[in-house]
Every structure is written in structure tokens, then in C-alpha cells.
Design a protein around this motif. Structure first.
Motif, PDB file in Angstrom:
ATOM      1  N   ARG B 159       0.854  -1.294   0.050  1.00  0.00           N
ATOM      2  CA  ARG B 159      -0.067  -0.040   0.115  1.00  0.00           C
ATOM      3  C   ARG B 159       0.775   1.161  -0.110  1.00  0.00           C
ATOM      4  NH1 ARG B 159      -5.080  -0.579   0.317  1.00  0.00           N
ATOM      5  NH2 ARG B 159      -5.500   1.368   1.202  1.00  0.00           N
ATOM      6  N   LYS B 161       0.363   4.305  -0.534  1.00  0.00           N
ATOM      7  CA  LYS B 161       0.269   5.644   0.326  1.00  0.00           C
ATOM      8  C   LYS B 161       0.729   5.563   1.513  1.00  0.00           C
ATOM      9  CE  LYS B 161      -3.891   8.190   1.260  1.00  0.00           C
ATOM     10  NZ  LYS B 161      -5.273   7.837   1.615  1.00  0.00           N
ATOM     11  N   GLU B 247     -11.091  -1.812  15.010  1.00  0.00           N
ATOM     12  CA  GLU B 247     -10.648  -1.946  13.833  1.00  0.00           C
ATOM     13  C   GLU B 247      -9.674  -3.113  12.997  1.00  0.00           C
ATOM     14  OE1 GLU B 247      -9.076   2.086  12.429  1.00  0.00           O
ATOM     15  OE2 GLU B 247      -9.834   2.878  13.897  1.00  0.00           O
ATOM     16  N   ASP B 249     -10.411  -6.002  14.129  1.00  0.00           N
ATOM     17  CA  ASP B 249     -11.287  -6.943  13.811  1.00  0.00           C
ATOM     18  C   ASP B 249     -12.212  -7.015  12.617  1.00  0.00           C
ATOM     19  OD1 ASP B 249     -10.911  -8.107  16.447  1.00  0.00           O
ATOM     20  OD2 ASP B 249     -12.491  -7.328  17.410  1.00  0.00           O
ATOM     21  N   ALA B 250     -12.240  -5.419  12.323  1.00  0.00           N
ATOM     22  CA  ALA B 250     -12.966  -4.972  11.149  1.00  0.00           C
ATOM     23  C   ALA B 250     -12.132  -5.618   9.955  1.00  0.00           C
ATOM     24  CB  ALA B 250     -13.129  -3.413  11.193  1.00  0.00           C
ATOM     25  N   PHE B 251     -10.952  -5.277   9.981  1.00  0.00           N
ATOM     26  CA  PHE B 251     -10.113  -6.050   8.987  1.00  0.00           C
ATOM     27  C   PHE B 251     -10.388  -7.401   8.529  1.00  0.00           C
ATOM     28  CE2 PHE B 251      -7.305  -2.023   8.979  1.00  0.00           C
ATOM     29  CZ  PHE B 251      -7.121  -1.876   7.580  1.00  0.00           C
ATOM     30  N   THR B 252     -10.151  -8.134   9.786  1.00  0.00           N
ATOM     31  CA  THR B 252     -10.095  -9.497   9.587  1.00  0.00           C
ATOM     32  C   THR B 252     -11.462  -9.797   9.143  1.00  0.00           C
ATOM     33  OG1 THR B 252      -9.044  -9.668  11.810  1.00  0.00           O
ATOM     34  CG2 THR B 252      -9.811 -11.619  11.015  1.00  0.00           C
ATOM     35  N   MET B 254     -13.294  -8.303   7.345  1.00  0.00           N
ATOM     36  CA  MET B 254     -13.722  -8.034   5.975  1.00  0.00           C
ATOM     37  C   MET B 254     -12.941  -8.812   4.859  1.00  0.00           C
ATOM     38  SD  MET B 254     -13.911  -3.880   6.185  1.00  0.00           S
ATOM     39  CE  MET B 254     -13.687  -3.217   4.600  1.00  0.00           C
ATOM     40  N   GLY B 255     -12.114  -9.912   5.643  1.00  0.00           N
ATOM     41  CA  GLY B 255     -11.238 -10.737   4.730  1.00  0.00           C
ATOM     42  C   GLY B 255      -9.885 -10.310   4.467  1.00  0.00           C
ATOM     43  N   LEU B 256      -9.577  -9.049   4.919  1.00  0.00           N
ATOM     44  CA  LEU B 256      -8.301  -8.361   4.915  1.00  0.00           C
ATOM     45  C   LEU B 256      -7.401  -8.720   5.941  1.00  0.00           C
ATOM     46  CD1 LEU B 256      -9.983  -4.965   3.939  1.00  0.00           C
ATOM     47  CD2 LEU B 256      -9.025  -6.658   2.300  1.00  0.00           C
ATOM     48  N   ARG B 260      -0.776  -7.596   6.335  1.00  0.00           N
ATOM     49  CA  ARG B 260      -0.581  -6.660   4.988  1.00  0.00           C
ATOM     50  C   ARG B 260      -1.014  -5.312   5.095  1.00  0.00           C
ATOM     51  NH1 ARG B 260      -2.922  -6.063   0.010  1.00  0.00           N
ATOM     52  NH2 ARG B 260      -4.798  -6.892   0.369  1.00  0.00           N
ATOM     53  N   PHE B 261      -1.946  -5.014   5.821  1.00  0.00           N
ATOM     54  CA  PHE B 261      -2.508  -3.546   5.678  1.00  0.00           C
ATOM     55  C   PHE B 261      -1.779  -2.672   6.608  1.00  0.00           C
ATOM     56  CE2 PHE B 261      -5.741  -4.809   3.063  1.00  0.00           C
ATOM     57  CZ  PHE B 261      -6.347  -3.481   2.472  1.00  0.00           C
TER      58      PHE B 261
END
Ligand SMILES: Nc1ncnc2c1ncn2[C@@H]1O[C@H](COP(=O)(O)OP(=O)(O)O)[C@@H](O)[C@H]1O
Ligand SMILES: [Mg+2]
Lengths: 253, 379
Positions: B159, B161, B247, B249-252, B254-256, B260-261
Motif C-alpha cells: 500500500r 500511500k 478496527e 477485527d473489522a479488517f479480519t 472483511m477478509g483483509l 498486510r495492511f
């Protein structure tokens, strides 16, 4: 709403944190298209239940199926496919603080579709307008109010058009008017898009308004103490405490 | 009886008849009389061999929540001593208050007693926790290695940015402080050297000394410590806040992949920035040394020539390689501490602290390993 197809099945699920038993061998099902509410006092394990249903935690025993696939035993690829079928709104919204609302909603589209930027942004704007936040696309999460954050989080959860939306305490901490708007939004989304909702809440007015079916968790027995339509529970449930709760007489032990 | 101002409003009389303790209270049982009464009760309860306690409440004029606390205390102590307890002639209000506090729910002692707290147990516990922590650390490093390799093979997946933002924050924005500290370290080192070398009239060797010490050792070390304080703690706090806000948990869900992020851009940017910062530390350290030499009357060109002769390319590259490794360690520790943040706002602060402390420990250990390694490699 088509028939009574069970879309989520929880089978004898037990949840623990370390040695601490939080939920003891629960079983229930959620039907496709309904608004299903998980109810109970603070700290009785509602969020825990939700986090197990979305596969963040593994139950100590028992199984949870979405469709016919177990989210507990799913391997990498199956899990990715399952996760794509639902969206989650967390208690605090959990918007990514370094991105504006549009980028927040765009992120799943960017990661899981091959859409071009223009298409992604259009779709993201559509989702934001669905929750009434079209004008706020370029605001940062820190620049909007609590109720707006929750709506934006719903928009993000809907980015990939999921079948199921999980909401953790959507109206907690909101004023009655805003909470009411959120309830309207949930009903509208449920009717128009036929999304199945699993909602954790303890706001009675909201339950009467939106819930098709509720289960009530009990902190002492760690089990489901009541299950059914909210109106029926109020009138005819055998447990007086439950009847009182639904009549808002304030329960006691 | 003791004469205390507070005791004028209440008294406590007690006496042992056989194995039965009789306590009787008079007057007001409230927060103002309690300190006195509590001491009295404690004294009476400390008698050996009490088998039953009878509390006479007939002459209590008033008892509030605090007063009830005293009665509960008597009841809990009786429970602990396995003595029977009886409250006689309490008025209905006080009895009602007392009944609000069921004995079994207040027994804090019985819960804690289960765990033996001796040295062996403590040491074992710390050892197990460290071992579990280590396991987690290794798993995290593995995950990270996979992520970093993937990022190197497919630079498109990085990423950009976030990467650039971190590079700016941890690199570019650190330049002034790095330049200043490097300069000061060079200056101090040269000055200390001057005092020593003067005795041997060997001031010219200050250049060799400062050059070697800064380039090989102090430059990378100072840089890494600054990076630990500025960047490592920031990583831990940022990621920790995201953890607390669900947040992560939200990544997880969402399958992200949060690694990595959040972790890969941070670790790769900070790791690449640290050697670049070390270049500046080295340079400004040399400038600091030059100042002292000029002060001692040597021309700048002499100093530069000595430094160039003393510091070999392998010294220089070795130092920068060390900085690279330090940067990797610091940023990994920052991110790992962030991801392991517990619940609540104070957890974020302690994660940041933990990140800095463990970074500095790891820097020093790694530096020791490098010293041995370079010695055997002849660098
Ligand atoms: N991560 C955790 N670790 C340990 N205990 C937890 C954790 N999360 C929640 N708990 C405990 O589990 C119980 C249920 O919590 P939760 O599901 O958050 O309740 P609520 O119904 O209010 O959402 C609480 O008593 C809480 O203290
Ligand atoms: Mg909760």
C-alpha cells in the motif's frame, strides 16, 4: 421474505475466555430475511456471541454454520468465501481513522473486485446515500457524530452486497431520535434489499419496532432464557422475569 | 474507654464469655464514628478461639451504609473464623441493609487464596509467559517474513500511500533531531578524546577515533534509539488504538489481513529509512568531531584525510547494515506490541511503553551479536 430457510445455525456452542465460561451450549437458528435480535443485560456475552458467529473467535465446543458451511472449521478459501457473505458493524463503528468515509467504503471494493476507480467510487457513494451520508463522503471519521459513524459503518459493511449484516449495539449511546432513524434504516434495508440482520441490542423500543424474533441471553445460567417474537414473550412467556423485562417493569432477582 | 472526639457519638463494648464474643454498639454508626469503632471491633475480634459472635444492636440510634459496612465486616470475619454470628435486635432498616450484601458474594479472600504465591511458582509463571510470548513472536516473524517477501515479489500489492506516509513520518521528519544528536555525539566524543590524547600529544588520532566509533557503533545505535522512541512507539500506539476500536477485527472480518495492511507498509518503510538516517548521523557526527579538531588548531583537510584513511568501506557498510537490522527489529516490536494491545484506553499507553523498552533491549542484544560476528568476520 421467502419461507423459513435457516441461514445461520448455531449448534451446542460453548464460548470461553480462558477458564471463564461465557456461553454454555447454545443452539438457535436465524432465518433468511428476518431481523434477528440477540438481547440481554450488559456483560452477558452478546458481543461474544456475535464475534463467534462471524468467526473472529473459535467456540470451545459446538459448531456455527452459515448456509451449510461451518465457519468454525472452514479452511482458508472457504473462510474467505464465507466472510464475503456477511458484513459487520462493530459497537464503536470501527471505521478506519486514516481514511475518509468514501475510502472506507471503497476499501472492500478495491480489494475484492476488479472494478475501476470510477465505478468503485460510484458504488461507494450509492451505499453512503443509502444511509443518508452522501454529502459526507470526504469527511474523516473523526469529523462526524456517533450516529453518523454507525451509519457509515453500515454502509461499509454493505459495500459488497452481503446477505447478512451483523450489528453490535447499533443504537447504544445515541439519542432517541437518531436511534429511531437508525431503526428506520434497518427496516428499510431489510425490506428493500432482503438482507438478514443479526442485531445485538438492549433497547426495548427498538426491539418492538424492528425485531422479527429475539433470543435473550442470561448472564447467570449462560444460556438462552427466552426465544420468540417480542410481543409473545411479553404476554405469555412462562418466566416472570422475562415478562417483566418486556413490559419494562425492571426485573429483579 | 478511649477519649476521642468521634467516640462521643458511638461506643462499642465487647467481652468474651466462654468462647462467645458479645459485642454491643450504642449511638451513631456512620462514617464519622467508624474509624474508632472499626479499631475496637478489630481488637475484640482478634481474641483467640472465638466460636460464636453475638452482636447486640438494641441501642444503635442510627446506622447508615458505612455503618452497615462494619456489620458486614464482622460477619465476614466470623465466616473466616468459622464462627457463628447472630445480630440481635437490629432495627428492620439496618437488617434490610445487611441482607443486601449476601455473604458469599463478598468473600474476596477465598477467591485469591487458591493461588499459591511462592517464588518457584512466580518464576515458573514468568517463564511460561515469556515462552508463550516467544512463540507468538516467532509466529509473528514468520507471518511478517511471508508478507515482506510477497511485498518484494509483487511491489504492486504494497500500500504505497501508507508506505510513503510512514517513510515521511519516520524518515524525513526525523532529520533535524538526528542531525542534532549526531553532531552532539561527535562533538562530545572528540572532546573526550582530546582530553585523553593530549597527554600523549596524539591529538591527530581523535579523527581516527571519532570516525571509527561513530560509523561503526554510535551512529547506528543513536539512530536506532531515536527510531525506537519516535517511530516504534508511534506504531504501537496507532495499531493499539485500532485494536481497541475494533478496527483490527473489522479488517479480519472483511477478509483483509491486518499484517498486510498495517504492518508491512510500516515495517518496510521504517526499515528502509533507518540506514538512511544513519548516514546523516554519521555525517553530522563527523562535523561535530571536525569542530573540536579545528578548535585544537588542525586544518579541516587534515581531519578529513585522517577520517577517510581510518574508516574503511566495510566499516561504513557494516554500520549501515546494523542500522537496517535495528530498524527492522524496532518496527517489528512496535507493530507486534500494537497488535497485542489489551482492552481499554490505558492498554494503548502500556503498549507504546512496552514497544520502546523491548526495542532498546533488542537493539543492545543485536549490537552485541554484531560485535562478535564482525570480529570473527574481520570487518
Ligand atoms: N477479550 C476478552 N477476554 C476476556 N474476557 C472477556 C473478553 N471480552 C469479553 N469478556 C468477558 O466476557 C463477558 C461477556 O462480554 P461481552 O460479550 O462483551 O458482553 P456484552 O453482552 O455486554 O456484549 C464479560 O463478562 C466480559 O468481561
Ligand atoms: Mg457488547
Amino acid at each position: 421474505m421467502n419461507g423459513n430457510e435457516t441461514i445461520i445455525k448455531v449448534e451446542n456452542m460453548t464460548a470461553r475466555y480462558g477458564d471463564r465460561l461465557v456461553l454454555d451450549s447454545l443452539s438457535f437458528g436465524v432465518n433468511r430475511g428476518e431481523i434477528f435480535v440477540i438481547l440481554g443485560g450488559s456483560g452477558c456475552g452478546k458481543s461474544t456471541m456475535l464475534k463467534h458467529m462471524i468467526g473472529l473467535y473459535k467456540p470451545a465446543s459446538g459448531d456455527i454454520k452459515i448456509g451449510d458451511v461451518s465457519i468454525v472449521n472452514a479452511n482458508g478459501a472457504e473462510r474467505d468465501a464465507l466472510i464475503r457473505r456477511f458484513g459487520v458493524m462493530y459497537q464503536s463503528g470501527a471505521l478506519f481513522g486514516s481514511m475518509n468515509l468514501l475510502e472506507n467504503v471503497c476499501l472492500p471494493l478495491e480489494e475484492f473486485t476488479d472494478l475501476k476507480r470510477e465505478a468503485r467510487e460510484l458504488i461507494a457513494r450509492m451505499k453512503l446515500s443509502l444511509v443518508g451520508l452522501a454529502e459526507y463522503a470526504h469527511h474523516m471519521p473523526s469529523e462526524i457524530s456517533g450516529g453518523m459513524k454507525k451509519r457509515a459503518a453500515i454502509a461499509r459493511a454493505m459495500a459488497l452486497d452481503p446477505e447478512i449484516l451483523f450489528l453490535d449495539e447499533p443504537s447504544a449511546g445515541l439519542d432517541p431520535v437518531t436511534a429511531d432513524e437508525l431503526d428506520e434504516l434497518i427496516i428499510r434495508l431489510s425490506r428493500t434489499l432482503n438482507i438478514t440482520f443479526v442485531i445485538v441490542t438492549h433497547e426495548l423500543p427498538s426491539i418492538y419496532k424492528i425485531a422479527d424474533r429475539v433470543i435473550m441471553l442470561d448472564a447467570r445460567t449462560k444460556k438462552i432464557i427466552a426465544e420468540g417474537k417480542p410481543g409473545e414473550l411479553r404476554e405469555i412467556h412462562e418466566d416472570e422475569w422475562v415478562r417483566n423485562f418486556f413490559n419494562r417493569k425492571g426485573g429483579g432477582e | 474507654m478511649k477519649r476521642k472526639p468521634s467516640s462521643s457519638r458511638a461506643t462499642c463494648n465487647g467481652g468474651l464469655t466462654g468462647r462467645q464474643l458479645n459485642l454491643s454498639f450504642t449511638g451513631y454508626l456512620d462514617a464519622s464514628t467508624l474509624p474508632y469503632l472499626w479499631g475496637e471491633v478489630r481488637r475484640h475480634l482478634s481474641h483467640k478461639g472465638i466460636e460464636s459472635i453475638v452482636v447486640d444492636g438494641s441501642r444503635i440510634d442510627y446506622c447508615d451504609g458505612a455503618g452497615t459496612g462494619l456489620l458486614v465486616y464482622i460477619r465476614q470475619t466470623a465466616r473466616r473464623l468459622n464462627a457463628a454470628v447472630e445480630f440481635q435486635e437490629l432495627d428492620s432498616g439496618t437488617a434490610g441493609l445487611l441482607a443486601q450484601y449476601p455473604a458469599d458474594k463478598l468473600d474476596v479472600r477465598s477467591e485469591k487464596k487458591g493461588q499459591p504465591t511462592n517464588l518457584v511458582w512466580e518464576v515458573g509463571k514468568v517463564f511460561c509467559e515469556t515462552l508463550n510470548g516467544l512463540k507468538e513472536h516467532i509466529a509473528f516473524l514468520g507471518e511478517l517474513a511471508v508478507g515482506l517477501i510477497r511485498a518484494m515479489l509483487h511491489p504492486g500489492s504494497l500500500r504505497m500511500k501508507d508506505f510513503l506516509l510512514v517513510a515521511e513520518n519516520s524518515g524525513a521528519k526525523a532529520l533535524p533531531i538526528i542531525a542534532m544528536l549526531g553532531f552532539l555525539v561527535g562533538l562530545i566524543l572528540a572532546f573526550q578524546g582530546a582530553v585523553l590524547m593530549k597527554q600523549f600529544a596524539a591529538e591527530i588520532y581523535i579523527a581516527d577515533f571519532v570516525g571509527k566509533a561513530v560509523v561503526r557503533e554510535l551512529g547506528p545505535l543513536i539512530t536506532a534509539i531515536i527510531v525506537a522512541g519516535r517511530t516504534g512507539s508511534a506504531f504501537a500506539a496507532e495499531i493499539g488504538t485500532m485494536k481497541v476500536n475494533e478496527e483490527i477485527d473489522a479488517f479480519t472480518t472483511m477478509g483483509l489481513d491486518p499484517v498486510r495492511f498495517l504492518v508491512i507498509p510500516r515495517v518496510s518503510a521504517a526499515t528502509l529509512m533507518t540506514p538512511l538516517l544513519a548516514v546523516l548521523t554519521n555525517l553530522s557526527g563527523m562535523v561535530g568531531g571536525a569542530l573540536v579538531m579545528v578548535g585544537l588548531g588542525f586544518p579541516v583537510i587534515t581531519y578529513v584525510n585522517r577520517v577517510l584513511a581510518a574508516v574503511t568501506l566495510s566499516d561504513y557498510l557494516g554500520g549501515l547494515f546494523k542500522a537496517l537490522v535495528f530498524g527492522l527489529l524496532v518496527s517489528c516490536a512496535g507493530c507486534l506490541c500494537g497488535l497485542r494491545t489489551g482492552e481499554g484506553a490505558s492498554a494503548v499507553g502500556s503498549s507504546a511503553t512496552r514497544a520502546v523498552v523491548s526495542s532498546i533491549i533488542m537493539i543492545v542484544i543485536a549490537d552485541g551479536i554484531f560485535a562478535v560476528l564482525f570480529y570473527f568476520l574481520g570487518i
